[in-house]
Design a protein around this motif. Structure first.
Motif, short mmCIF file in Angstrom:
data_model
loop_
_atom_site.label_atom_id
_atom_site.label_comp_id
_atom_site.label_asym_id
_atom_site.label_seq_id
_atom_site.Cartn_x
_atom_site.Cartn_y
_atom_site.Cartn_z
N CYS A 136 -59.83 -48.25 132.89
CA CYS A 136 -58.58 -47.97 132.68
C CYS A 136 -58.17 -47.70 131.26
O CYS A 136 -56.79 -47.76 130.82
N LEU A 137 -58.96 -47.76 130.13
CA LEU A 137 -58.78 -47.41 128.64
C LEU A 137 -59.21 -45.94 128.57
O LEU A 137 -60.17 -45.68 128.73
N LEU A 138 -58.29 -45.05 128.04
CA LEU A 138 -58.47 -43.71 127.66
C LEU A 138 -58.35 -43.38 126.13
O LEU A 138 -57.29 -43.73 125.68
N HIS A 139 -59.17 -42.91 125.55
CA HIS A 139 -59.22 -42.81 124.09
C HIS A 139 -58.69 -41.14 123.90
O HIS A 139 -59.28 -40.27 124.58
N ALA A 140 -57.88 -40.93 122.92
CA ALA A 140 -57.74 -39.59 122.36
C ALA A 140 -57.23 -39.60 121.01
O ALA A 140 -56.04 -39.65 120.56
N PHE A 141 -58.14 -39.70 119.83
CA PHE A 141 -57.87 -40.04 118.63
C PHE A 141 -59.03 -39.46 117.57
O PHE A 141 -59.96 -38.65 118.15
N GLY A 142 -58.75 -39.53 116.39
CA GLY A 142 -59.66 -38.93 115.35
C GLY A 142 -60.02 -37.53 115.53
O GLY A 142 -60.78 -36.91 115.57
N PHE A 143 -58.91 -36.76 115.48
CA PHE A 143 -58.68 -35.37 115.67
C PHE A 143 -59.13 -34.55 114.43
O PHE A 143 -59.18 -33.32 114.35
N SER A 144 -59.28 -35.23 113.34
CA SER A 144 -60.12 -34.83 111.98
C SER A 144 -59.56 -33.51 111.47
O SER A 144 -59.95 -32.53 110.93
N GLY A 145 -57.88 -33.67 111.37
CA GLY A 145 -57.23 -32.57 110.74
C GLY A 145 -57.16 -31.28 111.42
O GLY A 145 -56.39 -30.39 110.77
N HIS A 146 -57.29 -31.34 112.78
CA HIS A 146 -57.08 -30.27 113.39
C HIS A 146 -56.59 -30.44 114.87
O HIS A 146 -56.88 -29.61 115.73
N GLY A 147 -55.57 -31.43 114.89
CA GLY A 147 -55.09 -31.89 116.40
C GLY A 147 -53.60 -31.16 116.79
O GLY A 147 -53.65 -31.27 117.98
N PHE A 148 -53.06 -30.65 115.91
CA PHE A 148 -51.64 -30.24 116.12
C PHE A 148 -51.68 -29.09 117.17
O PHE A 148 -50.73 -29.28 117.90
N GLN A 149 -52.43 -28.01 117.17
CA GLN A 149 -52.55 -27.29 118.27
C GLN A 149 -52.70 -27.75 119.70
O GLN A 149 -52.39 -27.49 120.77
N LEU A 150 -53.73 -28.87 119.59
CA LEU A 150 -54.50 -29.53 120.96
C LEU A 150 -53.31 -30.28 121.38
O LEU A 150 -53.46 -30.46 122.78
N GLY A 151 -52.41 -31.15 120.73
CA GLY A 151 -51.92 -32.28 121.14
C GLY A 151 -50.98 -31.93 122.49
O GLY A 151 -51.34 -32.71 123.36
N PRO A 152 -50.13 -30.74 122.90
CA PRO A 152 -49.66 -30.70 123.94
C PRO A 152 -50.53 -30.83 125.32
O PRO A 152 -50.25 -31.21 126.19
N ALA A 153 -51.81 -30.12 125.08
CA ALA A 153 -52.97 -30.05 126.09
C ALA A 153 -53.64 -31.79 126.51
O ALA A 153 -53.73 -32.17 127.48
N ILE A 154 -53.42 -32.38 125.34
CA ILE A 154 -54.17 -33.41 125.28
C ILE A 154 -53.54 -34.57 126.43
O ILE A 154 -54.01 -35.29 127.34
N GLY A 155 -52.14 -34.49 126.25
CA GLY A 155 -51.32 -35.23 126.94
C GLY A 155 -51.52 -34.86 128.52
O GLY A 155 -51.56 -35.79 129.53
N ALA A 156 -51.64 -33.50 128.94
CA ALA A 156 -51.87 -33.30 130.04
C ALA A 156 -52.95 -33.68 130.61
O ALA A 156 -53.21 -34.06 131.67
N ILE A 157 -54.12 -33.42 129.93
CA ILE A 157 -55.52 -33.88 130.48
C ILE A 157 -55.44 -35.46 130.60
O ILE A 157 -55.83 -35.95 131.67
N LEU A 158 -54.89 -36.41 129.59
CA LEU A 158 -54.70 -37.77 129.81
C LEU A 158 -54.00 -38.24 130.99
O LEU A 158 -54.50 -39.07 131.74
N SER A 159 -53.13 -37.28 131.43
CA SER A 159 -52.30 -37.62 132.39
C SER A 159 -53.01 -37.36 133.95
O SER A 159 -52.85 -38.15 134.74
#
Lengths: 377, 462
Positions: free
Chosen positions: A324-347
């Motif tokens: 029950c621990l999920l990671h989503a970090f270390g976007f290495s300078g190009h996470g801005f565009q991905l952000g909205p989808a990351i939340g959807a995936i984690l949920s």
């Protein structure tokens, strides 16, 4: 010490954390998001603002494609478009080797249904007469564009709050534990307990993972950013180059936002600042790309703190040590565009136990070794 | 030991004087072509007015500062026309720009004497050509020998308001109105406490008396309402008198200002902590009485470290240099140090009282009409700023930098140097908080705009 119990605890209110809070709240899953400063205060809030799919690692493209569908509905989701503009992203080559890279990427794009168009030297200088003579080829991604990073995360946070998420700013996670059943996070203002823990803490995600026995080589990444005074609006597409040593875009009010190189930081404070030599190098490269802007003045420069992974792709997915621990970090300078989808995936991982987006390439096990995967419900 | 002094106003000149006396040859940088600071700004070559005409009662001090400056230039690495746009306190480097050329200078110690600028409260119509600051109008007089208009209204509060009115009179240009937001009664209440200020106090009284005696229309305890005009012309200033009556006076130019604020961007970039100084109603960098800061090798002196006036700046400059020399293991003259410490202590008390005698009318900024531009670089109105205290799509901005991020206030050419103080008052009101509680605009390099083209002509560091 006060105790707050919830279903999902999220650490770090950048693009990934706030969109996770929003998507969870939309599914009526109770969640608390803890943020050491203000929402969107670091990499998510101070980055270049590129909303770009072109040039991404092939493994990131399915996430980027998914994110784009959310960007296109942003106003509907968060009540503002965060100045998202589909301006096209034009990636430029200055040498034959760079041009070869643009050509090679066409196959990757085709595989992921990413529209991309190669523009040869003559057509390029005809279509974009303001490009400098060193540019010999370009690749245009017409779906890509840019947005205002200062607005996106606060807007996601407000929408998440409106949907019922509990977001606590200026609340730093001091100690993190798992008692075999529940996560326990200690802060200056009280104790938080939850069934799930989402690690969306950017560079500091490394420390969160470490607290659960997962050591990853994440280092601070400080983009060196600057902006000029406004001038005539003429640069429509968001510009990048093969190799990424400079990138620039103009907003319709005339200012040109330029990035290139890396600043310095002290994540313990946290504090970050651009470097004068890197700023000068980026200024020179920008003027070489678009000679007409050489006369413009830089009025401000800045930096922030993101997490850089050695292979330049993030850690996304379940922990290898802790259920029950999920990671989503270390976007290495190009996470801005991905952000909205990351939340959807984690949920989806929390609520459905799976997601359709392939995450194998982002497995934390690539750093921690193939430990036995714990049972995630 | 390489020592750099930034600024060649009263503080910088006296700092360099002490360093040179001790046998050092500092690097000395100033933005102006020939130093002097704003207060003793020198006229361009060819302007024939003498010190008496240019600086009035301050002629003696101006001449002394200029003479010292001229004598010191050849004994330093003198770099006029040079902007310091960044400082890196960890690597001890300064980034400079001179005539389109960039240079990186290393230092062992630096004294920052970066001066002050006018503090402005925007009024409806303040962006019209013909409106300038009190300091700007004074510089036009000192450096160019010209008035800003034929019929000039002076608006604001503070010693500079009355000094400028007096200087205009002496130059045969009687202002059409002096509109002081501080009432006569308020100033009178503080008069007794100002007595220890000695000559500074008496000179102030003399200016006020002379302005009145010349028949200048004076309105105290007044509230400016708007600067009206048509096209590019100023036609009149409207204000409310102390009794609440609305008055309009015809004029063709307006100078306004409410005291000064430190030009402390370099101290900020150097990492010097700031605090909100209540009497000054300004954020000021922290230093001790000698000019030492919490940042190793960084010393501050003059109005850039909190407004104290030119006389105090001279002493503070000398004192900071002595502190630097002491820290470097040099022997410094004990009696001089003690004299400066005593005088600076007396002046700091006087200054706080002076600030109380001419308070910053925060209510004027707070009551600014919604459609008035606060940030003229980015065209942000008071209403735009108030909206971020409410419930915009991004949620409310809890502090000033967030409000900047949401609205663009302070993101233009001046980077909030002009709009910062008034913007803070407006946001504080919108949030129902104290102005000191909403923070200050973070400093970011460059201190002033730097052209992209300058990046390609690098000069090797010395």
């Amino acid at each position: 010490m006060s105790l707050t119990e919830t279903q999902v605890l999220i650490i770090g209110a950048g693009g990934a954390g706030t969109s996770a809070a929003l998507h969870l709240a939309q599914r009526n899953i109770p969640c608390v998001l803890l943020e050491r400063g203000l929402v969107g205060g670091q990499a998510s809030g101070v980055n270049y603002g590129g909303v770009r799919q072109q040039g991404r690692h092939p493994a990131e493209l399915p996430i980027a494609r998914r994110a784009m569908t959310l960007w296109q509905r942003l106003t509907e989701i968060v009540g503002t478009d965060a100045e998202f503009t589909v301006s096209g992203h034009l990636k430029l080559a200055r040498t034959l080797e760079e041009e070869a890279e643009l050509v090679a990427y066409l196959d990757v794009a085709r595989e992921h249904d990413l529209p991309l168009r190669l523009v040869g030297r003559n057509a390029l200088h005809e279509d974009y007469p303001w490009l400098g003579p060193k540019v010999i080829a370009g690749s245009l991604a017409p779906e890509d564009g840019a947005a205002n990073p200062r607005l996106l995360v606060p807007a996601l946070a407000r929408a998440a709050r409106d949907a019922g998420a509990d977001i606590r700013e200026n609340t730093r996670a001091r100690a993190l534990r798992f008692d075999g059943e529940m996560f326990e996070v200690e802060t200056e203002y009280g104790l938080y307990r939850a069934r799930w823990l989402l690690n969306t803490a950017g560079f500091w995600g490394g420390a969160v993972a470490e607290a659960f026995g997962e050591s990853v080589p994440v280092s601070p990444l400080n983009p060196n950013m600057m902006v000029t005074e406004p001038m005539r609006y003429f640069i429509q597409p968001n510009l990048g180059v093969v190799g990424g040593n400079v990138y620039l875009r103009q907003i319709p009010r005339g200012n040109i936002i330029i990035g290139g190189g890396y600043g310095v930081s002290d994540p313990a404070v946290p504090w970050s600042r651009p470097r004068a030599d890197e700023t000068r190098a980026a200024m020179a490269l920008a003027a070489e790309l678009v000679p007409e802007i050489a006369g413009a003045c830089v009025i401000r420069s800045w930096s922030g703190i993101d997490g850089q992974m050695p292979d330049h792709i993030p850690v996304i997915g379940p922990s290898r040590t802790t259920p029950c621990l999920l990671h989503a970090f270390g976007f290495s300078g190009h996470g801005f565009q991905l952000g909205p989808a990351i939340g959807a995936i984690l949920s989806e991982l929390v609520a459905d136990g799976h997601t359709d987006v392939p995450l194998e390439a982002f497995d934390i096990a690539r750093w921690t070794g193939p430990a036995e995967r714990p049972d995630h419900p | 030991m390489r020592t750099i002094v930034v600024g060649a106003g009263p503080a910088g000149v006296r700092a360099v004087e002490q360093l040179v006396t001790a046998g050092l040859r500092p690097v000395w940088i100033d933005e102006a072509p020939d130093g002097g600071g704003r207060i003793y700004q020198r006229p361009p070559l060819g302007l024939t007015r003498d010190h008496r005409q240019l600086y009035g009662m301050e002629a003696g001090r101006a001449r002394a500062v200029h003479d010292t400056l001229d004598a010191l230039k050849s004994r330093t690495d003198w770099r006029p026309n040079t902007l310091v746009w960044h400082i890196d306190p960890h690597n001890r480097t300064l980034e400079t720009l001179c005539a389109g050329q960039q240079a990186t200078l290393t230092y062992d110690n630096a004294i920052l004497c970066t001066g002050a600028m006018d503090r402005v409260i925007p009024l409806p119509g303040w962006t019209r050509p013909g409106v300038t600051t009190l300091g700007g109008a004074q510089i036009a007089l000192k450096a160019q020998g010209c008035a800003i208009g034929q019929h000039v209204a002076l608006v604001g509060t503070g010693p500079l308001l009355w000094l400028l009115a007096y200087q205009y009179l002496k130059n045969g240009a009687r202002p059409v109105a002096v509109i002081d937001t501080t009432s006569f009664a308020h100033k009178a209440r503080h008069a007794a406490a100002l007595l220890p200020g000695g000559t500074v106090f008496w000179k102030g009284l003399w200016y006020m008396a002379a302005v009145r005696a010349a028949g200048t229309p004076v309105f105290e305890g007044a509230r400016p309402v708007a600067i009206t005009g048509s096209g590019d012309e100023v036609k009149a200033i409207t204000f409310k008198t102390a009794s609440g009556a609305t008055r309009q006076i015809t004029c063709d130019a307006v100078a306004l200002g409410w005291g000064l604020k430190p030009e402390a961007q370099l101290a900020d970039l150097a990492g010097v902590p700031f605090h909100f100084d209540e009497p000054q109603h300004n954020w000021v960098p922290e230093k001790d009485a000698t000019g030492r800061t919490k940042v190793p090798a960084i010393y501050l002196a003059g109005d850039g470290a909190g407004i104290a006036g030119a006389d105090a700046a001279e002493m503070a400059g000398a004192r900071a240099a002595l502190a630097l020399l002491e820290d470097a293991g040099r022997t410094v003259p004990g009696p001089l140090t003690a004299t400066l410490d005593g005088a600076l202590a007396r002046l700091s008390g006087f200054r706080a009282t002076l600030e109380r005698a001419f308070p910053f009318p925060a209510d004027l900024a707070r009551a600014m009409p919604d459609d008035t531009l606060v940030c003229r670089c980015e065209a942000i109105s008071a209403g735009d700023l108030r909206a971020v205290g409410g419930r915009p799509a991004t949620g409310a901005a809890p502090e000033l930098n967030r409000a900047k991020a949401f609205t663009r206030l302070g993101m233009g050419r001046c980077q909030g140097r002009v709009c910062g103080p008034a913007g803070a008052e407006i946001l504080a009101t919108a949030l129902g908080r104290d102005v000191a509680a909403i923070g200050r605009l973070r400093g970011q390099p460059p201190v002033k705009p730097v052209p992209l083209a300058s990046a390609t002509v690098q000069e090797a560091a010395e």
